[in-house]
Design a protein around this motif. Sequence first.
Motif, PDB file in Angstrom:
ATOM      1  N   ASN A  45       0.824  -1.208   0.000  1.00 13.32           N
ATOM      2  CA  ASN A  45       0.000   0.000   0.000  1.00 13.32           C
ATOM      3  C   ASN A  45       0.853   1.251   0.000  1.00 13.32           C
ATOM      4  OD1 ASN A  45      -2.549  -1.155  -0.093  1.00 13.32           O
ATOM      5  ND2 ASN A  45      -2.650  -1.444   2.116  1.00 13.32           N
ATOM      6  N   HIS A  46       1.915   1.225   0.763  1.00 10.45           N
ATOM      7  CA  HIS A  46       2.831   2.367   0.786  1.00 10.45           C
ATOM      8  C   HIS A  46       3.464   2.567  -0.587  1.00 10.45           C
ATOM      9  CE1 HIS A  46       3.359   1.949   5.429  1.00 10.45           C
ATOM     10  NE2 HIS A  46       2.238   2.558   5.086  1.00 10.45           N
ATOM     11  N   LEU A  47       3.820   1.445  -1.241  1.00 10.66           N
ATOM     12  CA  LEU A  47       4.429   1.536  -2.568  1.00 10.66           C
ATOM     13  C   LEU A  47       3.444   2.118  -3.570  1.00 10.66           C
ATOM     14  CD1 LEU A  47       6.696   0.968  -4.581  1.00 10.66           C
ATOM     15  CD2 LEU A  47       5.819  -1.369  -4.805  1.00 10.66           C
ATOM     16  N   ILE A  48       2.200   1.623  -3.553  1.00 10.60           N
ATOM     17  CA  ILE A  48       1.182   2.136  -4.476  1.00 10.60           C
ATOM     18  C   ILE A  48       0.910   3.607  -4.201  1.00 10.60           C
ATOM     19  CG2 ILE A  48      -1.226   1.938  -5.191  1.00 10.60           C
ATOM     20  CD1 ILE A  48      -1.051  -1.048  -4.627  1.00 10.60           C
ATOM     21  N   VAL A  79      -6.006  13.915 -11.555  1.00 11.77           N
ATOM     22  CA  VAL A  79      -7.206  13.453 -10.847  1.00 11.77           C
ATOM     23  C   VAL A  79      -7.126  11.958 -10.556  1.00 11.77           C
ATOM     24  CG1 VAL A  79      -9.700  13.159 -11.037  1.00 11.77           C
ATOM     25  CG2 VAL A  79      -8.642  15.292 -11.794  1.00 11.77           C
ATOM     26  N   VAL A  80      -6.721  11.179 -11.556  1.00 16.07           N
ATOM     27  CA  VAL A  80      -6.645   9.725 -11.376  1.00 16.07           C
ATOM     28  C   VAL A  80      -5.593   9.363 -10.329  1.00 16.07           C
ATOM     29  CG1 VAL A  80      -6.015   7.573 -12.538  1.00 16.07           C
ATOM     30  CG2 VAL A  80      -7.519   9.202 -13.670  1.00 16.07           C
ATOM     31  N   SER A  81      -4.495  10.088 -10.302  1.00 19.23           N
ATOM     32  CA  SER A  81      -3.457   9.828  -9.304  1.00 19.23           C
ATOM     33  C   SER A  81      -3.976  10.061  -7.891  1.00 19.23           C
ATOM     34  CB  SER A  81      -2.237  10.711  -9.562  1.00 19.23           C
ATOM     35  OG  SER A  81      -1.668  10.425 -10.814  1.00 19.23           O
ATOM     36  N   LEU A  82      -4.770  11.100  -7.715  1.00 14.34           N
ATOM     37  CA  LEU A  82      -5.363  11.360  -6.404  1.00 14.34           C
ATOM     38  C   LEU A  82      -6.318  10.236  -6.003  1.00 14.34           C
ATOM     39  CD1 LEU A  82      -6.079  15.199  -6.644  1.00 14.34           C
ATOM     40  CD2 LEU A  82      -4.271  14.067  -5.335  1.00 14.34           C
ATOM     41  N   ALA A  83      -7.092   9.722  -6.986  1.00 18.43           N
ATOM     42  CA  ALA A  83      -7.987   8.598  -6.696  1.00 18.43           C
ATOM     43  C   ALA A  83      -7.198   7.362  -6.297  1.00 18.43           C
ATOM     44  CB  ALA A  83      -8.866   8.304  -7.917  1.00 18.43           C
ATOM     45  N   GLY A  84      -6.124   7.091  -7.009  1.00 23.62           N
ATOM     46  CA  GLY A  84      -5.280   5.953  -6.667  1.00 23.62           C
ATOM     47  C   GLY A  84      -4.607   6.119  -5.318  1.00 23.62           C
ATOM     48  N   LEU A 100     -10.343   1.528 -10.463  1.00 27.07           N
ATOM     49  CA  LEU A 100     -10.588   2.737 -11.244  1.00 27.07           C
ATOM     50  C   LEU A 100      -9.275   3.385 -11.655  1.00 27.07           C
ATOM     51  CD1 LEU A 100     -12.626   4.835 -12.341  1.00 27.07           C
ATOM     52  CD2 LEU A 100     -12.459   6.001 -10.122  1.00 27.07           C
ATOM     53  N   TYR A 101      -8.335   3.445 -10.732  1.00 26.10           N
ATOM     54  CA  TYR A 101      -7.025   4.045 -11.021  1.00 26.10           C
ATOM     55  C   TYR A 101      -6.302   3.287 -12.123  1.00 26.10           C
ATOM     56  CZ  TYR A 101      -1.995   4.579 -10.512  1.00 26.10           C
ATOM     57  OH  TYR A 101      -0.665   4.741 -10.763  1.00 26.10           O
ATOM     58  N   LEU A 102      -6.240   1.964 -12.013  1.00 28.54           N
ATOM     59  CA  LEU A 102      -5.474   1.173 -12.969  1.00 28.54           C
ATOM     60  C   LEU A 102      -6.084   1.233 -14.370  1.00 28.54           C
ATOM     61  CD1 LEU A 102      -4.636  -1.967 -10.788  1.00 28.54           C
ATOM     62  CD2 LEU A 102      -3.086  -0.136 -11.487  1.00 28.54           C
ATOM     63  N   TRP A 103      -7.412   1.129 -14.460  1.00 28.48           N
ATOM     64  CA  TRP A 103      -8.042   1.187 -15.769  1.00 28.48           C
ATOM     65  C   TRP A 103      -7.947   2.587 -16.377  1.00 28.48           C
ATOM     66  CZ3 TRP A 103      -9.101  -2.442 -19.033  1.00 28.48           C
ATOM     67  CH2 TRP A 103      -9.361  -3.743 -18.575  1.00 28.48           C
ATOM     68  N   VAL A 116       4.615  -1.404 -12.216  1.00 25.20           N
ATOM     69  CA  VAL A 116       4.912  -1.664 -10.799  1.00 25.20           C
ATOM     70  C   VAL A 116       3.641  -1.593  -9.964  1.00 25.20           C
ATOM     71  CG1 VAL A 116       6.184  -0.828  -8.779  1.00 25.20           C
ATOM     72  CG2 VAL A 116       7.280  -0.831 -11.028  1.00 25.20           C
ATOM     73  N   ALA A 117       2.757  -0.627 -10.260  1.00 28.77           N
ATOM     74  CA  ALA A 117       1.502  -0.499  -9.524  1.00 28.77           C
ATOM     75  C   ALA A 117       0.622  -1.727  -9.733  1.00 28.77           C
ATOM     76  CB  ALA A 117       0.767   0.762  -9.953  1.00 28.77           C
ATOM     77  N   CYS A 118       0.579  -2.260 -10.963  1.00 32.30           N
ATOM     78  CA  CYS A 118      -0.201  -3.479 -11.233  1.00 32.30           C
ATOM     79  C   CYS A 118       0.335  -4.649 -10.431  1.00 32.30           C
ATOM     80  CB  CYS A 118      -0.163  -3.799 -12.727  1.00 32.30           C
ATOM     81  SG  CYS A 118      -1.182  -2.720 -13.763  1.00 32.30           S
ATOM     82  N   ALA A 119       1.670  -4.774 -10.391  1.00 31.41           N
ATOM     83  CA  ALA A 119       2.275  -5.870  -9.633  1.00 31.41           C
ATOM     84  C   ALA A 119       1.969  -5.738  -8.144  1.00 31.41           C
ATOM     85  CB  ALA A 119       3.783  -5.891  -9.876  1.00 31.41           C
ATOM     86  N   ALA A 120       2.048  -4.520  -7.614  1.00 32.12           N
ATOM     87  CA  ALA A 120       1.761  -4.302  -6.195  1.00 32.12           C
ATOM     88  C   ALA A 120       0.290  -4.572  -5.882  1.00 32.12           C
ATOM     89  CB  ALA A 120       2.134  -2.870  -5.808  1.00 32.12           C
ATOM     90  N   PHE A 121      -0.606  -4.186  -6.790  1.00 27.58           N
ATOM     91  CA  PHE A 121      -2.032  -4.421  -6.577  1.00 27.58           C
ATOM     92  C   PHE A 121      -2.345  -5.921  -6.593  1.00 27.58           C
ATOM     93  CE2 PHE A 121      -6.416  -4.696  -8.319  1.00 27.58           C
ATOM     94  CZ  PHE A 121      -7.069  -4.138  -7.233  1.00 27.58           C
ATOM     95  N   ARG A 122      -1.734  -6.660  -7.496  1.00 27.55           N
ATOM     96  CA  ARG A 122      -1.929  -8.106  -7.530  1.00 27.55           C
ATOM     97  C   ARG A 122      -1.399  -8.754  -6.257  1.00 27.55           C
ATOM     98  NH1 ARG A 122      -0.331 -10.075 -13.686  1.00 27.55           N
ATOM     99  NH2 ARG A 122      -2.092  -9.075 -14.755  1.00 27.55           N
ATOM    100  N   HIS A 123      -0.290  -8.254  -5.779  1.00 30.74           N
ATOM    101  CA  HIS A 123       0.273  -8.769  -4.530  1.00 30.74           C
ATOM    102  C   HIS A 123      -0.697  -8.541  -3.374  1.00 30.74           C
ATOM    103  CE1 HIS A 123       3.265  -9.844  -1.549  1.00 30.74           C
ATOM    104  NE2 HIS A 123       3.084  -8.685  -0.934  1.00 30.74           N
TER     105      HIS A 123
END
Length: 285
Positions: free
Chosen positions: A5-8, A55-60, A74-77, A253-260
Amino acid sequence: MRTSNHLIGFLNFLTFLLSIPILGGGIWLSTRANNTDCMRFLQWPIIIIGVAIMVVSLAGFAGACYRNNFLMYLYLWAMFFIIVALIGFVIFAYAVTDKGSGRPVLSRSYQDYSLQDYSGWLADRVSSPGYWTKIRACVRDSHACRKMGRTVGGVPEAPELFYLRKLSPIESGCCKPPTSCGYSYVNETVWTAGQGVMGMDMDCQRWSNNQDQLCYNCDSCKAGVLASLKTSWRKVSVINIVILIILVIVYVVACAAFRHNKRIDNDEPYGETRMEKAQPSRIHF
């Protein structure tokens, strides 16, 4: 889980920072449109992309902080579609500015510009009567030609000094007649017809010493606007390419962290049950 979560969250903060130069590039194009380039609709795609990334970065970032899977999806898509849009814009910017450049002139430091050297969608757009009427008024109102004036002791600079200038495409194409026309220099925006005037180039007849006309109706002026647009778009595209590479790396990297995170969430109930079974049962007396 917390580390992911910190990484994302950090990656989203990074993408938020990356949106600033993209937005800045759009604003810079906007100022150019108001001053010299005069194509006011071209900056909006890059401004919209910059705002969307912000805006998307703030949502993520919020999704990572509050462990909200919906915001993360929502962020990833959204970031995927933004990256695709940015790739499309970069390709479009290079495609429409691929052709055309200034022509070197003998014994001159500046270049001349010819509309024949440009073709494609952007050239057709600029040279169309409806758009050119607006662009011509914008170039005239920018006072780019008036700003060319230089004097030495109250007298306009000598022709030899003027010929050593490195004029901008707008100054060369719109503020003076083409060199091939053979006009004689009086000052930066006043030229007299000489014996070498060539009737084959229609711009030779379009030139006027009237300061409200000059060569604003010339094809060379249209070519100068196209050359100026090409320079502006290429500068912004270089920045966008660098940011695009960073965005793709951050996205992967964000996709990998989210899957983790999802894998850990799915394993937690099983892990807790296994730990409970492993604990010795209490003996009641």
